[in-house]
Design a protein around this motif. Structure first.
Motif, PDB file in Angstrom:
ATOM      1  N   LYS A 138     -12.254  -2.733   6.124  1.00  0.00           N
ATOM      2  CA  LYS A 138     -12.755  -1.667   6.992  1.00  0.00           C
ATOM      3  C   LYS A 138     -11.625  -0.765   7.461  1.00  0.00           C
ATOM      4  CE  LYS A 138     -15.877  -2.944  10.065  1.00  0.00           C
ATOM      5  NZ  LYS A 138     -16.558  -3.748  11.115  1.00  0.00           N
ATOM      6  N   ASP A 139     -10.473  -1.374   7.757  1.00  0.00           N
ATOM      7  CA  ASP A 139      -9.354  -0.588   8.276  1.00  0.00           C
ATOM      8  C   ASP A 139      -8.649   0.214   7.191  1.00  0.00           C
ATOM      9  OD1 ASP A 139      -9.898  -1.646  10.733  1.00  0.00           O
ATOM     10  OD2 ASP A 139      -8.311  -3.144  10.677  1.00  0.00           O
ATOM     11  N   ASN A 140      -8.681  -0.266   5.958  1.00  0.00           N
ATOM     12  CA  ASN A 140      -7.867   0.361   4.909  1.00  0.00           C
ATOM     13  C   ASN A 140      -8.637   0.380   3.596  1.00  0.00           C
ATOM     14  OD1 ASN A 140      -5.528   1.588   3.938  1.00  0.00           O
ATOM     15  ND2 ASN A 140      -4.717  -0.342   3.178  1.00  0.00           N
ATOM     16  N   PRO A 141      -9.538   1.362   3.413  1.00  0.00           N
ATOM     17  CA  PRO A 141     -10.417   1.366   2.241  1.00  0.00           C
ATOM     18  C   PRO A 141      -9.736   1.763   0.943  1.00  0.00           C
ATOM     19  CG  PRO A 141     -10.790   3.335   3.540  1.00  0.00           C
ATOM     20  CD  PRO A 141      -9.835   2.480   4.334  1.00  0.00           C
ATOM     21  N   ILE A 142      -8.465   2.164   0.984  1.00  0.00           N
ATOM     22  CA  ILE A 142      -7.831   2.656  -0.241  1.00  0.00           C
ATOM     23  C   ILE A 142      -7.770   1.585  -1.312  1.00  0.00           C
ATOM     24  CG2 ILE A 142      -5.512   2.143   0.599  1.00  0.00           C
ATOM     25  CD1 ILE A 142      -4.495   4.467  -1.094  1.00  0.00           C
ATOM     26  N   ASP A 143      -7.675   0.318  -0.932  1.00  0.00           N
ATOM     27  CA  ASP A 143      -7.572  -0.740  -1.936  1.00  0.00           C
ATOM     28  C   ASP A 143      -8.822  -0.791  -2.813  1.00  0.00           C
ATOM     29  OD1 ASP A 143      -5.001  -2.027  -0.961  1.00  0.00           O
ATOM     30  OD2 ASP A 143      -6.220  -2.041   0.843  1.00  0.00           O
ATOM     31  N   VAL A 144      -9.983  -0.637  -2.189  1.00  0.00           N
ATOM     32  CA  VAL A 144     -11.235  -0.629  -2.946  1.00  0.00           C
ATOM     33  C   VAL A 144     -11.333   0.641  -3.783  1.00  0.00           C
ATOM     34  CG1 VAL A 144     -13.744  -0.569  -2.746  1.00  0.00           C
ATOM     35  CG2 VAL A 144     -12.419  -2.116  -1.311  1.00  0.00           C
ATOM     36  N   ARG A 145     -10.963   1.780  -3.202  1.00  0.00           N
ATOM     37  CA  ARG A 145     -11.060   3.050  -3.926  1.00  0.00           C
ATOM     38  C   ARG A 145     -10.115   3.043  -5.128  1.00  0.00           C
ATOM     39  NH1 ARG A 145     -11.722   8.191  -0.085  1.00  0.00           N
ATOM     40  NH2 ARG A 145     -13.050   8.737  -1.847  1.00  0.00           N
ATOM     41  N   ALA A 146      -8.914   2.520  -4.934  1.00  0.00           N
ATOM     42  CA  ALA A 146      -7.957   2.468  -6.041  1.00  0.00           C
ATOM     43  C   ALA A 146      -8.463   1.551  -7.144  1.00  0.00           C
ATOM     44  CB  ALA A 146      -6.601   1.986  -5.530  1.00  0.00           C
ATOM     45  N   THR A 147      -9.045   0.425  -6.762  1.00  0.00           N
ATOM     46  CA  THR A 147      -9.584  -0.494  -7.760  1.00  0.00           C
ATOM     47  C   THR A 147     -10.668   0.186  -8.586  1.00  0.00           C
ATOM     48  OG1 THR A 147      -9.140  -2.388  -6.325  1.00  0.00           O
ATOM     49  CG2 THR A 147     -10.720  -2.713  -8.084  1.00  0.00           C
ATOM     50  N   PHE A 184       2.191   5.332  -9.329  1.00  0.00           N
ATOM     51  CA  PHE A 184       1.378   5.880  -8.243  1.00  0.00           C
ATOM     52  C   PHE A 184       1.996   5.539  -6.893  1.00  0.00           C
ATOM     53  CE2 PHE A 184      -2.536   5.424 -11.153  1.00  0.00           C
ATOM     54  CZ  PHE A 184      -2.418   6.725 -11.591  1.00  0.00           C
ATOM     55  N   PHE A 185       2.426   4.285  -6.751  1.00  0.00           N
ATOM     56  CA  PHE A 185       3.038   3.868  -5.485  1.00  0.00           C
ATOM     57  C   PHE A 185       4.366   4.587  -5.256  1.00  0.00           C
ATOM     58  CE2 PHE A 185       5.871   0.983  -3.119  1.00  0.00           C
ATOM     59  CZ  PHE A 185       5.145   0.855  -1.942  1.00  0.00           C
ATOM     60  N   ALA A 186       5.169   4.689  -6.315  1.00  0.00           N
ATOM     61  CA  ALA A 186       6.503   5.257  -6.176  1.00  0.00           C
ATOM     62  C   ALA A 186       6.468   6.726  -5.767  1.00  0.00           C
ATOM     63  CB  ALA A 186       7.278   5.091  -7.486  1.00  0.00           C
ATOM     64  N   GLU A 187       5.492   7.476  -6.278  1.00  0.00           N
ATOM     65  CA  GLU A 187       5.477   8.906  -5.954  1.00  0.00           C
ATOM     66  C   GLU A 187       5.004   9.176  -4.529  1.00  0.00           C
ATOM     67  OE1 GLU A 187       2.962  11.248  -8.388  1.00  0.00           O
ATOM     68  OE2 GLU A 187       1.104  10.222  -7.844  1.00  0.00           O
ATOM     69  N   ASP A 188       4.272   8.251  -3.942  1.00  0.00           N
ATOM     70  CA  ASP A 188       3.781   8.457  -2.581  1.00  0.00           C
ATOM     71  C   ASP A 188       4.681   7.840  -1.528  1.00  0.00           C
ATOM     72  OD1 ASP A 188       1.627   9.926  -3.425  1.00  0.00           O
ATOM     73  OD2 ASP A 188       0.206   8.258  -3.369  1.00  0.00           O
ATOM     74  N   THR A 189       5.736   7.162  -1.938  1.00  0.00           N
ATOM     75  CA  THR A 189       6.627   6.499  -0.985  1.00  0.00           C
ATOM     76  C   THR A 189       8.063   7.009  -1.093  1.00  0.00           C
ATOM     77  OG1 THR A 189       6.865   4.711  -2.598  1.00  0.00           O
ATOM     78  CG2 THR A 189       5.265   4.382  -0.829  1.00  0.00           C
ATOM     79  N   GLU A 280      -0.431   3.662   1.455  1.00  0.00           N
ATOM     80  CA  GLU A 280      -1.233   2.782   2.312  1.00  0.00           C
ATOM     81  C   GLU A 280      -1.725   1.536   1.593  1.00  0.00           C
ATOM     82  OE1 GLU A 280      -4.384   5.170   3.786  1.00  0.00           O
ATOM     83  OE2 GLU A 280      -3.069   6.606   4.802  1.00  0.00           O
ATOM     84  N   ILE A 281      -1.378   1.368   0.325  1.00  0.00           N
ATOM     85  CA  ILE A 281      -1.886   0.232  -0.435  1.00  0.00           C
ATOM     86  C   ILE A 281      -1.430  -1.072   0.204  1.00  0.00           C
ATOM     87  CG2 ILE A 281      -0.061  -0.289  -2.120  1.00  0.00           C
ATOM     88  CD1 ILE A 281      -3.672   0.420  -3.059  1.00  0.00           C
ATOM     89  N   ASN A 282      -2.337  -2.045   0.261  1.00  0.00           N
ATOM     90  CA  ASN A 282      -2.015  -3.355   0.821  1.00  0.00           C
ATOM     91  C   ASN A 282      -1.893  -4.320  -0.348  1.00  0.00           C
ATOM     92  OD1 ASN A 282      -1.779  -5.719   2.253  1.00  0.00           O
ATOM     93  ND2 ASN A 282      -3.455  -5.278   3.654  1.00  0.00           N
ATOM     94  N   PRO A 283      -0.711  -4.739  -0.719  1.00  0.00           N
ATOM     95  CA  PRO A 283      -0.544  -5.470  -1.983  1.00  0.00           C
ATOM     96  C   PRO A 283      -1.317  -6.770  -2.071  1.00  0.00           C
ATOM     97  CG  PRO A 283       1.467  -5.553  -0.663  1.00  0.00           C
ATOM     98  CD  PRO A 283       0.577  -4.542  -0.020  1.00  0.00           C
ATOM     99  N   ASP A 284      -1.521  -7.454  -0.933  1.00  0.00           N
ATOM    100  CA  ASP A 284      -2.262  -8.716  -1.026  1.00  0.00           C
ATOM    101  C   ASP A 284      -3.744  -8.467  -1.257  1.00  0.00           C
ATOM    102  OD1 ASP A 284      -1.572  -7.962   1.882  1.00  0.00           O
ATOM    103  OD2 ASP A 284      -3.425  -9.074   2.120  1.00  0.00           O
ATOM    104  N   ILE A 285      -4.288  -7.366  -0.736  1.00  0.00           N
ATOM    105  CA  ILE A 285      -5.696  -7.036  -0.983  1.00  0.00           C
ATOM    106  C   ILE A 285      -5.850  -6.435  -2.378  1.00  0.00           C
ATOM    107  CG2 ILE A 285      -7.653  -5.644  -0.244  1.00  0.00           C
ATOM    108  CD1 ILE A 285      -6.506  -5.636   2.553  1.00  0.00           C
ATOM    109  N   PHE A 286      -5.045  -5.407  -2.640  1.00  0.00           N
ATOM    110  CA  PHE A 286      -5.195  -4.672  -3.897  1.00  0.00           C
ATOM    111  C   PHE A 286      -4.976  -5.578  -5.099  1.00  0.00           C
ATOM    112  CE2 PHE A 286      -3.181  -2.153  -7.279  1.00  0.00           C
ATOM    113  CZ  PHE A 286      -4.252  -1.345  -7.593  1.00  0.00           C
TER     114      PHE A 286
END
Length: 932
Positions: A138-147, A184-189, A280-286
């Motif tokens: 709920k707090d961080n939907p990007i993991d689902v969207r990225a998947t 993807f991660f590298a360009e946003d960080t 914002e990716i959460n590695p344990d969720i994603f």
């Protein structure tokens, strides 16, 4: 629908022009509600909303589309509407196409967002699809969207490049996806300099139809494996524009850099994925969710493979994190003690020998970094880099893609922790080039030597693994100083009961257990991890804790697995009793699991955790935890052919054995009797477990051999006999069925009582305070889904109906999910009962009568009704409490304080009784009592 599909559907909805009339139906459709349901709502037949523009779906949501600027007013109208409460709506939602406001009525939680931002709030509404919400989602939907976006890309690429779907190329495909995720991660960080460097380069340098996208990506990947100073001489020649990309190394971009061919759609999917904010990716969720992308068999479960952080911490906290936090608290601001703790942590290795995409390792790493950061804060050393090397977080994973994602997830977690605790500048300064060492091994954990993956101590380990991150099969040695360090094994290995194991998996278990025990084939697959962990602990000081099916601590598996584990010197040092291990699957209650921690103990205190009704964990300290996860002596409850106590014999109900035509409904029985009254003498009520609980017996033909010809002379019964014979003959490989076809009128077993029968369902709900035992008259036939005590003294019912007996069954018998699965040989025959005096039996008989009489006062309420949680009638509860008091005074002269004390006494008594039986002469076979 799963979470990924729901997010995608809401994204599509939010991109369409707002249709005030259609929105409620399109919203419900996004959560998987059927067209027939929506059609009925559209027609108004099932829509009871009294709010203008409202649509009310019973037990789900009350939605209203409204005029611009009236969202708040409309939401209040939905909340105040009596139809909302009457229809038991879980949510209310109002929107004008510009803003959305919604509320979850059970807890008052709200969400308020722009209409276009609705997809980012999909997690709030997941209960509408039967999915328990998880706060991290709920707090961080990007993991689902990225998947979801990567899944679309993956499927499209395999459609265009079918050769990449073959077993020979699947590793290349998975490696390619890992490279994309890193980019993807590298360009946003800011790991890549410039805003959106990767996706903008793909967009600018590639053709819109995707025809040369693979060439652009190949050039980027090759460049990141060559130092910038050496690129001018690289062959084949690299385009100048690739100089914007840094040298990454680490094996991620080494080896084959071939890229699958792209279509226009694949290029679009790639750019859409890149448009997300991967910072914002959460590695344990994603990582947990993305592992299904590369598995054809699991893609239907996309987005379900997520284990919440609180559940993972149920393993990691008692395993070692609680100890670290306790030492931190004890250290206070003492710089020397803080330094000692930091040095200790630098030598801790966390090893997950079934690591999947690495979520246990990632959570362990992040938690340890948090503790380390607090140490540095107290010592005034926030500028220091971390002393926790990623090489101390080891894993084994069978499939190569999750193994790659696991290593990548740890790399991402390390960078995010550096940014959080040290700042972006210091994090970037030390991130590249990546470390080429490999700490995640791809292989079969039950076949690999764990000591070669995570050695006892010191330096110089060689990891023997499949090709991973471009490293050779025989990898170079990883040098690390770990002398005197601790090792903690953890994870959530595959469970797989014996019936579901492949032949290869059975051979895996055989390789571990063949030399130890003969009957290992009934073990769950997860048992292999416990045995290997125990063997590992004989070579080095290590503590292991795994999530497992609760069946390994119940029933027949206990005396097979745990004596072998304990023979290594390991004991159970902590455990978490049965609870639901839920995921994001729709309408999935989750598998029932336990957590068991084992080690060669250094102290006498053991901890036993349970989930309280509030949802919080409660803990009990004990001197010993036995393999049934109870505080008490270590015992192995093995099936007994006859009771160890002086009680009546319990037998299975009568098995029809392919004689299904002999069983029919009460309604059909009435029809038969109406047509052929002479058939009534051969029809009896039939009770299995559920039929007894719900007072809804079926009927059956019950024909003694001596009356078979009389029954066969009735045409309607003869038809059923013929059908029964045919059903048994159809079981061609079953000789017993073939033989029984010669007597098609009878059940395989033909056991009845002369006076009465005590009946016990074989499976019943764990939510009841007492087991649903009962008394039936001699006319009742007990089917094999129940157990029976024929003509047993009535005081036996008092034992079966007691809290003591329920606690015993819950501990020693196997369970079906969390429901009690009653066993006569494991549950009743092993139940330890002290020697009863005649007065004891008289008192218990009176208790049994009181329970039955209390039930009768509520006729026609069923046993299921009377024992429904929270609804037991007062007089029935008093009868049970009186029964418990009489029973428990026989055991200890007073009432037990709680179930823990009950179990402790039962295990103690069982140990004494079985020890006495072992030295006594074999008992003569008990005869069945005919009196009450």
């Amino acid at each position: 629908m799963n979470a990924v599909e729901i997010e995608a559907a809401l994204s599509d909805l939010a991109q369409q022009p707002f249709d005030q009339k259609e929105f409620p139906f399109e919203f419900l459709g996004a959560f998987g509600h059927k067209d027939t349901t929506l059609k009925r709502l559209r027609s108004g037949n099932n829509n009871t909303s009294n709010v203008t523009g409202g649509v009310l779906l019973r037990n789900h949501i009350h939605i209203a589309s409204c005029e611009t600027g009236t969202v708040g007013h409309t939401l209040r109208a939905l909340r105040d509407s009596p139809t909302t409460a009457k229809a038991k709506a879980k949510f209310i939602l109002a929107t004008d196409g510009q803003t959305v406001e919604a509320e979850e009525l059970s807890n008052g939680e709200t969400t308020n967002c722009d209409y276009a931002d609705l997809p980012n709030h999909f997690g709030f509404f997941l209960p509408l699809a039967g999915i328990s919400t998880i706060q991290e989602i709920k707090d961080n939907p990007i993991d689902v969207r990225a998947t979801g976006r990567l899944n679309k890309l993956y499927v499209e690429l395999l459609r265009e490049n079918p050769d990449w779907a073959t077993s020979e190329r699947r590793h290349d495909m998975n490696h390619f996806m890992a490279r994309l995720i890193f980019c993807f991660f590298a360009e946003d960080t800011e790991i890549f300099s410039g805003i959106s460097l990767f996706t903008q380069t793909v967009e600018q340098m590639g053709e819109r139809d995707g025809s040369n996208t693979h060439e652009v990506l190949e050039a980027i990947f090759r460049a990141m494996n060559v130092k910038v100073t050496e690129r001018a001489n690289a062959m084949p020649r690299l385009p100048n524009w690739t100089n914007n990309f840094p040298y990454v190394n680490g094996g991620l971009f080494s080896g084959n850099t071939e890229v699958p061919c792209f279509t226009r759609m694949a290029r679009t999917y790639l750019l859409h994925a890149g448009s997300l904010n991967w910072r914002e990716i959460n590695p344990d969720i994603f990582g947990s969710m993305i592992q299904a992308v590369a598995d054809d068999a699991e893609r239907g479960a996309l987005g379900m493979h997520y284990t919440s952080v609180p559940n993972i911490l149920k393993v990691l906290n008692p395993l070692f994190l609680d100890g670290l936090r306790a030492q931190l608290a004890e250290a206070g601001d003492n710089e020397r003690k803080l330094l000692n703790l930091r040095k200790r942590m630098a030598r801790i290795r966390v090893f997950d020998p079934a690591c999947g995409s690495g979520n246990f390792l990632v959570i362990a790493y992040k938690q340890m970094r948090e503790i380390e950061a607090e140490i540095n804060r107290r010592r005034g050393e926030l500028h220091l880099g971390s002393e926790l090397p990623l090489t101390n977080f080891r894993g084994i994973e069978l499939r190569d893609f999750p193994a790659e994602i696991a290593r990548l997830a740890l790399i991402i977690a390390e960078f995010q922790c550096d940014v959080l605790y040290r700042g972006q500048k210091d994090a970037l300064a030390e991130f590249l080039p990546l470390d080429a060492q490999n700490w995640i091994v791809c292989g079969n954990a039950l076949r690999l030597d764990w000591l070669s993956v995570c050695p006892p101590t010191g330096t110089g380990v060689k990891l023997i693994a499949d090709d991973l991150f471009g490293t050779p099969l025989n990898q170079v040695e990883i040098d690390f100083e770990n002398e005197g360090g601790e090792t903690y094994l953890c994870g959530n290995p595959p469970y797989l009961g014996s019936k579901w194991q492949s032949e290869a998996q059975k051979r895996d278990l055989g390789a571990i257990f063949d030399r130890r025990v003969t009957n290992w084939k009934s073990l769950d697959y997860v048992a292999g991890w416990f045995m290997k962990a125990a063997d590992y602990g004989t070579k080095t000081e290590a503590t292991a804790a795994f999530v497992a099916t609760n069946s390994i601590c119940q029933g027949q598996q206990v005396p097979i697995l745990w004596p072998n584990v304990f023979q290594t010197g390991s004991q159970i040092i902590f455990a978490h009793v049965s609870f639901k291990w839920a995921n994001l699957a729709s309408h999935n209650a989750g598998v029932t699991v336990v957590i068991v921690g084992i080690a060669r103990p250094q102290n006498k205190i053991r901890r036993l955790f349970a989930v309280a009704s509030s949802g919080d964990s409660v803990v009990k300290e004990a001197e010993n935890i036995n393999p049934y996860l109870a505080a008490g002596p270590t015992v192995w409850i093995e099936p007994q052919s006859r009771p160890i106590s002086d009680v009546a014999t319990m037998q299975f109900g009568n098995h029809p054995y392919y004689g299904g035509p002999l069983i029919f409904s009460i309604g059909e029985a009435r029809e038969i009797i109406a047509k052929s009254p002479e058939a009534e003498q051969f029809i009896r009520p039939l009770f299995g477990g559920q039929e007894f609980i719900n007072s809804s017996p079926r009927a059956c033909l019950w024909v003694e051999d001596c009356k078979a010809s009389d029954a066969a002379s009735i045409p309607i019964l003869q038809e059923k006999f013929v059908a029964s014979a045919e059903a048994r003959k159809a079981a061609k490989n079953d000789k017993a069925a073939q033989k029984l076809a010669e007597k098609p009128w009878r059940f395989r077993d033909q056991i009845t009582s002369d006076f009465h029968t005590l009946v016990m369902p074989r499976v019943s709900s764990e939510n009841r305070e007492y087991l649903p035992v009962g008394l039936l008259n001699a006319n009742a036939i007990i089917q094999d889904q129940a157990l029976a005590l024929y003509d047993a003294p009535l005081w036996n019912l008092a034992l079966l109906a007691s809290r003591l007996h329920l606690v015993w069954i819950g501990a020693v018998c196997g369970k079906l999910e969390t429901r009690y699965r009653y066993s006569n040989t494991l549950g009743w025959n092993t139940f330890p009962v002290p020697i009863l005096t005649e007065q004891n039996k008289i008192d218990l008989r009176a208790c049994a009568e009181d329970i039955l009489l209390a039930r009768e006062t509520h006729f026609p309420a069923t046993v299921g009704d009377l024992y429904e949680p929270g609804k037991m009638p007062d007089n029935l509860r008093r009868a049970h409490e009186r029964n418990d008091e009489v029973m428990e005074r026989v055991y200890i002269g007073r009432r037990f304080k709680n179930d823990t004390e009950r179990l402790e006494k039962l295990f103690e008594l069982y140990s004494k009784m079985t020890a006495a039986l072992a030295t006594a002469k074999p008992a003569t076979k008990a005869t069945r009592s005919k009196t009450a």
